[in-house]
Scaffold this active site. Structure first.
Site, PDB file in Angstrom:
ATOM      1  N   SER A  18       4.936  -9.436  51.919  1.00  0.00           N
ATOM      2  CA  SER A  18       5.881  -9.150  53.033  1.00  0.00           C
ATOM      3  C   SER A  18       5.909 -10.298  53.990  1.00  0.00           C
ATOM      4  O   SER A  18       5.392 -11.065  54.105  1.00  0.00           O
ATOM      5  CB  SER A  18       5.174  -7.855  54.001  1.00  0.00           C
ATOM      6  OG  SER A  18       5.799  -7.731  55.131  1.00  0.00           O
ATOM      7  N   THR A  24       5.892 -10.020  56.826  1.00  0.00           N
ATOM      8  CA  THR A  24       4.856  -9.874  57.818  1.00  0.00           C
ATOM      9  C   THR A  24       3.671 -11.156  57.677  1.00  0.00           C
ATOM     10  O   THR A  24       3.192 -11.642  58.897  1.00  0.00           O
ATOM     11  CB  THR A  24       3.975  -8.604  57.815  1.00  0.00           C
ATOM     12  OG1 THR A  24       3.372  -8.716  58.958  1.00  0.00           O
ATOM     13  CG2 THR A  24       2.982  -8.605  56.773  1.00  0.00           C
ATOM     14  N   TYR A  64      -2.966  -4.677  58.641  1.00  0.00           N
ATOM     15  CA  TYR A  64      -2.146  -4.714  57.526  1.00  0.00           C
ATOM     16  C   TYR A  64      -1.563  -6.003  56.793  1.00  0.00           C
ATOM     17  O   TYR A  64      -1.754  -6.155  55.857  1.00  0.00           O
ATOM     18  CB  TYR A  64      -0.926  -3.678  57.719  1.00  0.00           C
ATOM     19  CG  TYR A  64       0.275  -3.756  56.963  1.00  0.00           C
ATOM     20  CD1 TYR A  64       0.237  -3.258  55.572  1.00  0.00           C
ATOM     21  CD2 TYR A  64       1.470  -4.489  57.094  1.00  0.00           C
ATOM     22  CE1 TYR A  64       0.956  -3.393  54.741  1.00  0.00           C
ATOM     23  CE2 TYR A  64       2.583  -4.628  56.304  1.00  0.00           C
ATOM     24  CZ  TYR A  64       2.297  -4.161  54.879  1.00  0.00           C
ATOM     25  OH  TYR A  64       3.488  -4.223  54.190  1.00  0.00           O
ATOM     26  N   LYS A  83      -2.192  -8.335  53.225  1.00  0.00           N
ATOM     27  CA  LYS A  83      -1.382  -9.152  52.459  1.00  0.00           C
ATOM     28  C   LYS A  83      -1.609 -10.373  52.361  1.00  0.00           C
ATOM     29  O   LYS A  83      -1.519 -11.065  51.346  1.00  0.00           O
ATOM     30  CB  LYS A  83       0.335  -8.947  53.088  1.00  0.00           C
ATOM     31  CG  LYS A  83       0.681  -7.340  53.161  1.00  0.00           C
ATOM     32  CD  LYS A  83       0.878  -6.752  51.636  1.00  0.00           C
ATOM     33  CE  LYS A  83       1.477  -5.689  51.712  1.00  0.00           C
ATOM     34  NZ  LYS A  83       1.153  -4.895  50.567  1.00  0.00           N
ATOM     35  N   ARG A  87      16.761  -8.210  62.837  1.00  0.00           N
ATOM     36  CA  ARG A  87      15.861  -8.269  61.451  1.00  0.00           C
ATOM     37  C   ARG A  87      16.841  -8.420  60.281  1.00  0.00           C
ATOM     38  O   ARG A  87      18.068  -8.072  60.217  1.00  0.00           O
ATOM     39  CB  ARG A  87      15.231  -6.976  61.295  1.00  0.00           C
ATOM     40  CG  ARG A  87      14.213  -6.606  62.544  1.00  0.00           C
ATOM     41  CD  ARG A  87      13.061  -7.557  62.123  1.00  0.00           C
ATOM     42  NE  ARG A  87      11.852  -7.083  62.929  1.00  0.00           N
ATOM     43  CZ  ARG A  87      11.813  -7.623  64.343  1.00  0.00           C
ATOM     44  NH1 ARG A  87      12.707  -8.561  64.625  1.00  0.00           N
ATOM     45  NH2 ARG A  87      10.682  -7.135  65.041  1.00  0.00           N
TER      46      ARG A  87
HETATM   47  P1  NAD Z   1       5.223   3.412  49.726  1.00  0.00           P
HETATM   48  O1  NAD Z   1       4.031   4.194  50.730  1.00  0.00           O
HETATM   49  O2  NAD Z   1       6.482   4.363  49.818  1.00  0.00           O
HETATM   50  O3  NAD Z   1       4.514   3.051  48.494  1.00  0.00           O
HETATM   51  C1  NAD Z   1       3.185   2.921  48.153  1.00  0.00           C
HETATM   52  C2  NAD Z   1       2.746   3.642  47.109  1.00  0.00           C
HETATM   53  O4  NAD Z   1       1.373   3.249  46.873  1.00  0.00           O
HETATM   54  C3  NAD Z   1       2.662   5.200  47.757  1.00  0.00           C
HETATM   55  O5  NAD Z   1       3.278   5.996  46.558  1.00  0.00           O
HETATM   56  C4  NAD Z   1       1.064   5.452  47.678  1.00  0.00           C
HETATM   57  O6  NAD Z   1       0.729   6.864  47.414  1.00  0.00           O
HETATM   58  C5  NAD Z   1       0.612   4.513  46.593  1.00  0.00           C
HETATM   59  N1  NAD Z   1      -0.746   4.010  46.884  1.00  0.00           N
HETATM   60  C6  NAD Z   1      -1.312   3.673  47.993  1.00  0.00           C
HETATM   61  N2  NAD Z   1      -2.753   3.434  47.559  1.00  0.00           N
HETATM   62  C7  NAD Z   1      -2.690   3.674  46.464  1.00  0.00           C
HETATM   63  C8  NAD Z   1      -3.989   3.543  45.567  1.00  0.00           C
HETATM   64  N3  NAD Z   1      -5.493   3.104  45.953  1.00  0.00           N
HETATM   65  N4  NAD Z   1      -3.899   3.927  44.327  1.00  0.00           N
HETATM   66  C9  NAD Z   1      -2.835   4.563  43.818  1.00  0.00           C
HETATM   67  N5  NAD Z   1      -1.588   4.491  44.763  1.00  0.00           N
HETATM   68  C10 NAD Z   1      -1.754   4.044  45.711  1.00  0.00           C
HETATM   69  O7  NAD Z   1       5.609   2.107  50.365  1.00  0.00           O
HETATM   70  P2  NAD Z   1       6.776   1.180  49.995  1.00  0.00           P
HETATM   71  O8  NAD Z   1       7.679   1.100  51.149  1.00  0.00           O
HETATM   72  O9  NAD Z   1       7.491   1.664  48.912  1.00  0.00           O
HETATM   73  O10 NAD Z   1       5.963  -0.216  49.973  1.00  0.00           O
HETATM   74  C11 NAD Z   1       5.451  -0.643  48.503  1.00  0.00           C
HETATM   75  C12 NAD Z   1       4.730  -2.001  48.842  1.00  0.00           C
HETATM   76  O11 NAD Z   1       5.588  -2.872  49.717  1.00  0.00           O
HETATM   77  C13 NAD Z   1       3.443  -1.980  49.689  1.00  0.00           C
HETATM   78  O12 NAD Z   1       2.489  -2.622  49.192  1.00  0.00           O
HETATM   79  C14 NAD Z   1       4.084  -2.191  50.919  1.00  0.00           C
HETATM   80  O13 NAD Z   1       2.947  -2.682  51.787  1.00  0.00           O
HETATM   81  C15 NAD Z   1       4.780  -3.459  50.594  1.00  0.00           C
HETATM   82  N6  NAD Z   1       5.996  -3.722  51.834  1.00  0.00           N
HETATM   83  C16 NAD Z   1       6.733  -2.618  51.992  1.00  0.00           C
HETATM   84  C17 NAD Z   1       7.623  -2.716  53.072  1.00  0.00           C
HETATM   85  C18 NAD Z   1       8.607  -1.571  53.549  1.00  0.00           C
HETATM   86  O14 NAD Z   1       9.195  -2.091  54.678  1.00  0.00           O
HETATM   87  N7  NAD Z   1       8.817  -0.593  52.861  1.00  0.00           N
HETATM   88  C19 NAD Z   1       7.914  -4.397  53.445  1.00  0.00           C
HETATM   89  C20 NAD Z   1       7.192  -5.155  53.180  1.00  0.00           C
HETATM   90  C21 NAD Z   1       6.046  -4.757  52.149  1.00  0.00           C
HETATM   91  C1  UD1 Z   2       7.865  -3.385  60.510  1.00  0.00           C
HETATM   92  C2  UD1 Z   2       6.375  -3.837  60.573  1.00  0.00           C
HETATM   93  C3  UD1 Z   2       6.188  -5.265  59.563  1.00  0.00           C
HETATM   94  C4  UD1 Z   2       6.824  -4.917  58.415  1.00  0.00           C
HETATM   95  C5  UD1 Z   2       8.259  -4.531  58.417  1.00  0.00           C
HETATM   96  C6  UD1 Z   2       9.056  -4.673  57.077  1.00  0.00           C
HETATM   97  C7  UD1 Z   2       5.588  -3.136  62.598  1.00  0.00           C
HETATM   98  C8  UD1 Z   2       5.001  -3.149  63.848  1.00  0.00           C
HETATM   99  N1  UD1 Z   2       5.810  -3.892  61.563  1.00  0.00           N
HETATM  100  O1  UD1 Z   2       8.324  -4.508  61.425  1.00  0.00           O
HETATM  101  O2  UD1 Z   2       4.860  -5.408  59.441  1.00  0.00           O
HETATM  102  O3  UD1 Z   2       6.628  -6.172  57.547  1.00  0.00           O
HETATM  103  O4  UD1 Z   2       8.301  -3.493  59.397  1.00  0.00           O
HETATM  104  O5  UD1 Z   2       8.809  -3.282  56.472  1.00  0.00           O
HETATM  105  O6  UD1 Z   2       5.753  -1.874  62.212  1.00  0.00           O
HETATM  106  N2  UD1 Z   2      12.851  -0.736  66.986  1.00  0.00           N
HETATM  107  C9  UD1 Z   2      13.349  -0.091  67.658  1.00  0.00           C
HETATM  108  N3  UD1 Z   2      13.118   1.540  67.912  1.00  0.00           N
HETATM  109  C10 UD1 Z   2      12.193   1.947  66.874  1.00  0.00           C
HETATM  110  C11 UD1 Z   2      11.675   1.214  65.904  1.00  0.00           C
HETATM  111  C12 UD1 Z   2      12.094  -0.015  65.745  1.00  0.00           C
HETATM  112  O7  UD1 Z   2      14.176  -0.487  68.606  1.00  0.00           O
HETATM  113  O8  UD1 Z   2      12.048   3.151  66.976  1.00  0.00           O
HETATM  114  C13 UD1 Z   2      13.436  -2.228  66.571  1.00  0.00           C
HETATM  115  C14 UD1 Z   2      12.404  -3.113  66.602  1.00  0.00           C
HETATM  116  O9  UD1 Z   2      11.688  -3.609  68.059  1.00  0.00           O
HETATM  117  C15 UD1 Z   2      12.796  -4.217  65.600  1.00  0.00           C
HETATM  118  C16 UD1 Z   2      13.555  -3.618  64.643  1.00  0.00           C
HETATM  119  O10 UD1 Z   2      14.192  -2.329  65.304  1.00  0.00           O
HETATM  120  O11 UD1 Z   2      13.481  -5.276  66.707  1.00  0.00           O
HETATM  121  C17 UD1 Z   2      13.196  -3.271  63.353  1.00  0.00           C
HETATM  122  O12 UD1 Z   2      11.800  -2.474  63.623  1.00  0.00           O
HETATM  123  P1  UD1 Z   2      11.091  -1.844  62.204  1.00  0.00           P
HETATM  124  O13 UD1 Z   2      11.767  -1.202  61.531  1.00  0.00           O
HETATM  125  O14 UD1 Z   2       9.742  -1.256  62.983  1.00  0.00           O
HETATM  126  O15 UD1 Z   2      10.664  -3.419  61.469  1.00  0.00           O
HETATM  127  P2  UD1 Z   2       9.705  -4.558  61.935  1.00  0.00           P
HETATM  128  O16 UD1 Z   2       9.680  -4.840  63.411  1.00  0.00           O
HETATM  129  O17 UD1 Z   2      10.522  -5.883  61.209  1.00  0.00           O
END
Ligand code: NAD
Ligand code: UD1
Length: 337
Positions: A124, A126, A148, A152, A230
């Protein structure tokens, strides 16, 4: 080629599963459904017209992973499985460390045992903590601001150590920026449990009338309208990045991190405007205090992914909002019947 997709029932995993099937890969999905529904996989089958095996199993249990490797001829793994809510990770850090670290350790141990050393990992943006400038490139210093993010970062370190100990591994660390949107069919999308934490799922529920208004977290950031910036990336473009990364790990050895974003930054108010256009109604909002720990601006330098993976995005912010709205309006309660 048979690919194990961990967390494949989730948001990004299900979108990637579609593209893998469409490209002719065989897939095996494992997910414990802690944050997803098996219905997403039924819909993946419906969209692609293809079938695949699904194991409802927890990666924290190593024997369950071993069973999957015994029963299938797996050649590579895309590892999405993990818990991902930042706020929750602060309240229950042990659960996050236990789940995310142990799953990955177990998975890598079993991969090593079966001599499967091609891995694509969901990292991520992050891991850049509070970046000192934008755009952010892969060589920026890494840090974490919450448990979290620390999982990562720790997993990235573990995988770098693993490669250093055995150069036969081939690992891609994909650092996603902000994935949003949904498949253009409107059949699969993001299905957050409870009140969404992230911007676009929250706006989607305001647009659908489930929530009254959006709280905009601050308008005094040093950005063009004062709200946070973002790098939003369409989940379908992001899924395509996994195909590119899989091709890369299949044809070369090493460990490399790649930013997956568009390279464009949009403010909260720009997203509100695009969403409002997509759904044809006003999105009511109120400006409230900054969210603690939020950075003002975060967007990717995408040149490495472009040069080394041949990855680029095609879908716009408007596409992201239109597809999110199609998913939301067709499935107001997510996958729940
Ligand atoms: P998601 O929660 O929709 O998908 C993750 C899946 O993993 C879920 O279906 C959950 O049931 C499964 N899971 C969790 N722990 C498990 C375990 N111990 N055994 C088997 N299955 C398990 O999330 P997503 O948005 O699809 O994200 C996928 C990956 O990408 C995650 O690792 C997340 O941290 C990473 N990621 C997501 C975002 C985002 O904004 N969505 C951003 C950066 C990184
Ligand atoms: C979030 C996660 C980050 C992750 C990233 C991508 C948090 C604190 N951080 O960050 O770890 O890597 O998503 O999945 O959750 N905002 C509002 N109102 C809301 C929600 C968000 O104004 O109700 C604003 C936030 O301040 C930010 C932008 O929208 O400026 C995006 O927010 P969000 O979708 O939560 O993503 P990240 O802040 O990038």
């Amino acid at each position: 080629m048979a690919v194990l997709v961990t967390g494949g029932a989730g948001f990004i995993g299900s979108h990637t599963a579609i593209q893998l099937l469409e490209k002719g890969y065989d897939i095996i999905v494992v997910d414990n459904l802690v944050n997803s529904s098996v219905e997403s996989l039924n819909r993946v089958r419906r969209i692609t017209g293809k079938d695949f095996k699904f194991y409802e199993a927890d990666l924290v249990n190593k024997e369950e992973i071993r069973k999957i490797f015994i029963e299938n001829n797996i050649e590579a793994v895309i590892h999405f499985a993990g818990l991902k809510a930042v706020g929750e990770s602060v309240s229950i850090p042990l659960r996050y460390y236990h789940n995310n670290l142990l799953s990955t350790l177990n998975l890598c141990e079993v991969m090593e045992e079966f001599n499967i050393k091609k891995l694509v990992f969901s990292s991520s943006a992050t891991v850049y903590g509070n970046p000192s400038s934008v755009p952010i490139s892969e060589v920026f210093p890494l840090s974490a601001t919450n448990p979290y993010g620390r999982t990562k970062l720790m997993i990235e370190d573990i995988l770098r150590d693993l490669y250093a100990s055995d150069n036969d591994w081939s690992i891609a660390l994909l650092r996603y920026f902000n994935p949003i949107g949904a498949h253009s069919s409107g059949l699969i999308g993001e299905d957050p449990k409870g009140i969404p934490n992230n911007l676009v799922p929250y706006i989607a529920q305001v647009a659908g009338g489930k929530l009254d208004y959006l709280k905009v977290f601050g308008n005094t950031h040093p950005t063009k309208d004062g709200t946070g910036v973002r790098d939003y990336i369409h989940v379908v473009d992001l899924a395509g990045g996994h195909i590119k990364a899989l091709e890369k790990v299949s044809t070369s050895k090493g460990i490399e991190a790649y930013n997956l974003g568009t390279g464009n930054g949009y403010t909260v108010l720009e997203v509100v405007e695009a969403y409002s256009k997509a759904c044809g109604r006003e999105i009511p909002y109120k400006i409230v205090d900054n969210r603690p720990g939020d950075v003002a601006a975060c967007f990717a330098d995408t040149s490495k992914a472009k040069e080394e993976l041949g990855f680029s995005t095609t879908l716009t912010l408007q596409d992201m909002c239109m597809d999110s709205w199609k998913w939301q309006s067709n499935n107001p309660n997510g996958y729940e019947k």
